[in-house]
Design a protein around this motif. Structure first.
Motif, PDB file in Angstrom:
ATOM      1  N   UNK A   5      -6.392  -4.526  26.077  1.00  0.00           N
ATOM      2  CA  UNK A   5      -7.446  -3.312  26.007  1.00  0.00           C
ATOM      3  C   UNK A   5      -6.354  -1.690  25.094  1.00  0.00           C
ATOM      4  N   UNK A   6      -6.642  -0.885  24.124  1.00  0.00           N
ATOM      5  CA  UNK A   6      -6.684  -0.303  23.892  1.00  0.00           C
ATOM      6  C   UNK A   6      -7.002   1.275  23.736  1.00  0.00           C
ATOM      7  N   UNK A   7      -6.231   2.164  23.657  1.00  0.00           N
ATOM      8  CA  UNK A   7      -7.067   3.235  23.656  1.00  0.00           C
ATOM      9  C   UNK A   7      -6.231   4.313  23.986  1.00  0.00           C
ATOM     10  N   UNK A   8      -7.164   5.859  23.516  1.00  0.00           N
ATOM     11  CA  UNK A   8      -6.633   7.097  23.995  1.00  0.00           C
ATOM     12  C   UNK A   8      -6.421   6.929  25.963  1.00  0.00           C
ATOM     13  N   UNK A   9      -5.926   8.052  26.350  1.00  0.00           N
ATOM     14  CA  UNK A   9      -5.705   8.602  27.465  1.00  0.00           C
ATOM     15  C   UNK A   9      -7.010   9.016  28.234  1.00  0.00           C
ATOM     16  N   UNK A  10      -7.742   7.930  29.075  1.00  0.00           N
ATOM     17  CA  UNK A  10      -8.832   8.509  30.048  1.00  0.00           C
ATOM     18  C   UNK A  10     -10.028   8.001  29.137  1.00  0.00           C
ATOM     19  N   UNK A  11      -9.558   6.392  28.424  1.00  0.00           N
ATOM     20  CA  UNK A  11     -10.667   5.846  27.657  1.00  0.00           C
ATOM     21  C   UNK A  11     -11.342   5.281  28.266  1.00  0.00           C
ATOM     22  N   UNK A 103      -9.972  -1.617  21.347  1.00  0.00           N
ATOM     23  CA  UNK A 103      -9.970  -0.514  21.546  1.00  0.00           C
ATOM     24  C   UNK A 103     -10.904   0.296  21.785  1.00  0.00           C
ATOM     25  N   UNK A 104     -11.293   1.024  23.053  1.00  0.00           N
ATOM     26  CA  UNK A 104     -12.321   1.731  23.498  1.00  0.00           C
ATOM     27  C   UNK A 104     -12.346   2.730  23.022  1.00  0.00           C
ATOM     28  N   UNK A 105     -13.213   3.255  22.415  1.00  0.00           N
ATOM     29  CA  UNK A 105     -12.743   3.762  21.192  1.00  0.00           C
ATOM     30  C   UNK A 105     -13.999   5.289  21.547  1.00  0.00           C
ATOM     31  N   UNK A 106     -13.861   5.999  22.218  1.00  0.00           N
ATOM     32  CA  UNK A 106     -14.104   7.379  22.848  1.00  0.00           C
ATOM     33  C   UNK A 106     -14.159   8.821  22.098  1.00  0.00           C
ATOM     34  N   UNK A 107     -15.531   9.715  22.344  1.00  0.00           N
ATOM     35  CA  UNK A 107     -14.985  10.735  21.356  1.00  0.00           C
ATOM     36  C   UNK A 107     -14.246  11.863  22.519  1.00  0.00           C
ATOM     37  N   UNK A 108     -13.037  12.827  21.114  1.00  0.00           N
ATOM     38  CA  UNK A 108     -12.595  13.353  22.024  1.00  0.00           C
ATOM     39  C   UNK A 108     -12.889  14.517  23.638  1.00  0.00           C
ATOM     40  N   UNK A 109     -14.425  14.885  22.990  1.00  0.00           N
ATOM     41  CA  UNK A 109     -14.590  15.745  23.584  1.00  0.00           C
ATOM     42  C   UNK A 109     -14.753  14.866  25.132  1.00  0.00           C
ATOM     43  N   UNK A 110     -15.075  14.130  25.391  1.00  0.00           N
ATOM     44  CA  UNK A 110     -15.774  13.151  26.104  1.00  0.00           C
ATOM     45  C   UNK A 110     -14.519  12.565  26.823  1.00  0.00           C
ATOM     46  N   UNK A 111     -13.398  12.883  26.429  1.00  0.00           N
ATOM     47  CA  UNK A 111     -11.694  12.306  27.028  1.00  0.00           C
ATOM     48  C   UNK A 111     -11.613  13.133  27.484  1.00  0.00           C
ATOM     49  N   UNK A 112     -11.597  14.461  26.753  1.00  0.00           N
ATOM     50  CA  UNK A 112     -11.116  16.063  27.703  1.00  0.00           C
ATOM     51  C   UNK A 112     -11.543  16.285  29.095  1.00  0.00           C
ATOM     52  N   UNK A 113     -13.214  15.640  28.985  1.00  0.00           N
ATOM     53  CA  UNK A 113     -13.782  16.494  29.686  1.00  0.00           C
ATOM     54  C   UNK A 113     -13.123  15.272  30.888  1.00  0.00           C
ATOM     55  N   UNK A 114     -12.740  14.091  30.795  1.00  0.00           N
ATOM     56  CA  UNK A 114     -12.479  13.130  31.752  1.00  0.00           C
ATOM     57  C   UNK A 114     -11.942  13.252  32.606  1.00  0.00           C
ATOM     58  N   UNK A 115     -10.230  13.197  31.343  1.00  0.00           N
ATOM     59  CA  UNK A 115      -9.250  14.085  31.611  1.00  0.00           C
ATOM     60  C   UNK A 115      -8.596  15.209  32.273  1.00  0.00           C
ATOM     61  N   UNK A 126      -0.084  17.188  30.467  1.00  0.00           N
ATOM     62  CA  UNK A 126      -0.068  18.186  31.075  1.00  0.00           C
ATOM     63  C   UNK A 126       0.604  19.321  30.372  1.00  0.00           C
ATOM     64  N   UNK A 127      -0.503  20.202  31.031  1.00  0.00           N
ATOM     65  CA  UNK A 127       0.123  21.468  30.930  1.00  0.00           C
ATOM     66  C   UNK A 127      -0.222  22.047  29.144  1.00  0.00           C
ATOM     67  N   UNK A 128      -1.632  21.591  28.747  1.00  0.00           N
ATOM     68  CA  UNK A 128      -2.104  21.609  27.356  1.00  0.00           C
ATOM     69  C   UNK A 128      -2.874  21.372  26.855  1.00  0.00           C
ATOM     70  N   UNK A 129      -3.941  21.953  25.946  1.00  0.00           N
ATOM     71  CA  UNK A 129      -5.192  22.037  25.643  1.00  0.00           C
ATOM     72  C   UNK A 129      -5.411  20.284  25.489  1.00  0.00           C
ATOM     73  N   UNK A 130      -6.311  19.493  26.839  1.00  0.00           N
ATOM     74  CA  UNK A 130      -6.745  18.554  26.760  1.00  0.00           C
ATOM     75  C   UNK A 130      -6.975  17.974  26.021  1.00  0.00           C
ATOM     76  N   UNK A 131      -8.095  18.935  24.968  1.00  0.00           N
ATOM     77  CA  UNK A 131      -9.581  18.656  23.826  1.00  0.00           C
ATOM     78  C   UNK A 131      -8.572  18.602  22.030  1.00  0.00           C
ATOM     79  N   UNK A 132      -7.653  19.768  22.442  1.00  0.00           N
ATOM     80  CA  UNK A 132      -6.327  19.392  21.062  1.00  0.00           C
ATOM     81  C   UNK A 132      -5.612  18.480  20.998  1.00  0.00           C
TER      82      UNK A 132
END
Length: 557
Positions: A5-11, A103-115, A126-132
């Motif tokens: 199972x792969x995906x971006x952080x928070x997926x 691949x668990x594909x999740x919109x960046x806006x949702x991932x940023x909120x989760x993170x 860490x220390x950066x804008x999550x969405x960007x």
């Protein structure tokens, strides 16, 4: 059966993976947790003490320790790697082969909120804008995630788990996809054992009513006939047009004969051609596609190493004239390039070794990881050592060299700027090929001599640090490229240089290596070119005396 199972952080890789494993009574492996146990420290602390490079070494070791996949019908293990694990080509080689991948594909806006809400610290976020940050990571990793089957990961957990569960009962196609990228210059798919499935999919995307395969006898016997059988079983009628083998395919008279065969088959403007063969076949078939009916789509199926890492990519098509190589041609991008490393099995060892010259070129242009892999594994790849395949070394060289060329071409599709860098080693290399009458010497072998010449010219012109040129020569020595003396007339080679396509305002623009990239020098003195060409033609043992160094200001990349 095993699942990755792969995906971006928070997926949700860990949460979904655990639930799937529980439902099937399978073992769940969280690779980050495994790394933490081995290191005796949390992931952020490993990053802090060892840096990202140290963490990635631990990550690769953990993936290799997983061992071979279970090929049974029952799900026995579910693996959730860290979000960045799949960036490493060898990690994907070891993770994806023989396993189902999701691949668990999740919109960046949702991932940023989760993170933002997550108590888990992600070092790359860490220390950066999550969405960007998520958007950047998503763009950079899209081609790796897309090798897996996409599952929307925004729905509630139970729905996502059901979707993954449903996927597990669907029969899988043969082989393993390692990379899938849709780009402005066509789709690139890299994998092992994927040819029939991916070519059929590419033809369906183009709404093809039949498969028109352009090949030559050697490639047909090794790969083309099997591909034709696969496509026929997929319901596609198959037509075939044969060209001569090797550089003999790249003649205008051959293109005329092939075009007349297409006319006999009543090929229409929207019907794609499928080029099945090595670099020369791909050049000729691409030129045929670019000119027939003023241009029809085509699909590249490179069957040699040099075609997989270089010539099938970038849309340069062409044929030769007696006066020089590729003097008649066109830019015509393929709709898809399907690179199947299984097609390299029957490849002649001499061709395999010669092909590595193009990988050396990409390394010399500034890819330090590729340089290191060629130094450690290049001889084994050249010898078709089974260990080079099983370790993922071959997969890494093919992917790194191919993608490096994709990036160069995307930045400069028609050689108006940086694409000229891809001609490193090719000015003298092409001149040597032409002087040899395009016979008796493979393209990559000629480029090996050209790369030595570029390094020596660069040192003499104050562009290439001597230690960089020495490293390049050592690698070429390891690969046995550009070593043997050539019984070619020096004057003929130099005369052929005058027809090189890289002339501008009457001057040849030489591409020369720097310490970490490349430079253009259009003012190389003729006597220096003559001196360097003579030493290169005389073979590796000829470098007895130093070439005079004359620092000069040149145009840099």
């Amino acid at each position: 059966m095993e699942l990755v199972v792969v995906g971006l952080p928070g997926s949700g890789k860990t949460a979904v993976g655990r639930r799937i494993a529980t439902r099937h009574g399978a073992t769940f492996v969280d690779l980050d947790e495994q790394i933490e146990r081995e290191a005796g420290a949390r992931i952020p602390d490993v990053f802090a003490s060892e840096g990202e490079a140290g963490f990635r070494r631990r990550e690769r070791a953990a993936i290799e320790a997983l061992g071979p996949a279970d090929s049974g019908s029952k799900l026995t293990r579910v693996i959730a790697p860290g979000g960045g694990a799949i960036v490493d080509p060898r990690n994907r080689w070891h993770l994806f082969r023989g396993r189902r991948t999701v691949w668990l594909d999740v919109r960046p806006e949702v991932l940023a909120q989760r993170l933002r809400r997550s108590p888990t610290v992600r070092p790359l976020v860490a220390g950066r804008d999550p969405l960007g940050t998520i958007r950047e990571l998503g763009a950079a990793r899209a081609r790796f995630y897309a090798a897996a089957t996409r599952i929307g990961g925004v729905a509630e957990m139970a729905r996502v788990v059901r979707d993954v569960d449903d996927l597990l009962v669907v029969p899988t196609g043969p082989g393993t996809v390692l990379l899938r990228a849709d780009t402005r210059i066509g789709r690139l798919v890299i994998g092992e054992g994927i040819l029939g499935t991916e070519v059929a999919a590419a033809l369906r995307d183009l709404e093809a009513r039949r498969a028109i395969l352009i090949s030559e006898p050697g490639a047909w016997n090794a790969v083309g006939a099997g591909l034709a059988d696969d496509l026929s079983r997929d319901g596609l009628p198959v037509e075939r047009v044969f060209l001569p083998q090797g550089e003999a395919a790249k003649r205008l008279s051959v293109i005329e004969d092939a075009a007349r065969e297409l006319a006999r088959l009543r090929v229409e403007r929207r019907e794609p051609l499928v080029a099945v063969g090595g670099g020369a076949l791909g050049d000729a078939a691409g030129f045929l596609a670019s000119t027939y009916l003023r241009g029809v789509p085509f699909i590249q199926v490179p069957t040699t190493l040099v075609a997989q890492i270089d010539s099938s990519i970038g849309g340069k098509t062409g044929v030769d004239l007696p006066e020089g190589k590729n003097l008649v041609g066109a830019f015509h991008q393929p709709a898809s390039i399907v690179i199947d490393m299984a097609a390299l099995g029957p490849l002649d060892l001499r061709q395999r070794r010669a092909a590595l010259a193009e990988a050396v070129k990409m390394a010399a242009l500034g890819d330090e990881r590729l340089f290191a892999v060629l130094e450690s594994d290049g001889p084994a790849i050249a010898a078709a050592d089974a260990a080079a395949l099983e370790s993922g070394a071959l997969a890494e060289v093919v992917e790194r060299a191919a993608w490096a060329k994709v990036e160069v071409v995307l930045a400069d599709e028609r050689e108006a700027g940086g694409r000229i860098s891809l001609n490193l080693g090719h000015s003298l290399g092409h001149a040597i090929e032409a002087a040899a009458g395009f016979s008796g010497l493979l393209h990559g072998e000629a480029v090996g001599y050209g790369l030595r010449a570029a390094g020596r010219l660069g040192v003499a012109r104050g562009v290439t640090p001597p230690e960089r040129a020495e490293r390049l020569e050592r690698l070429l020595d390891q690969l046995e490229l550009g070593v043997a003396p050539l019984s070619l007339d020096l004057a003929t080679v130099l005369d052929t240089l005058e027809l090189d396509k890289k002339h501008a305002a009457g001057a040849l623009r030489w591409v020369l290596p720097t310490d970490d990239g490349w430079a253009i020098d259009a003012d190389v003195p003729e006597d220096l070119v003559r001196q360097v060409a003579a030493t290169v033609l005389a073979g590796r043992q000829s470098v007895a005396g130093p070439i005079t160094r004359a620092p000069v200001t040149v145009g840099r990349s």
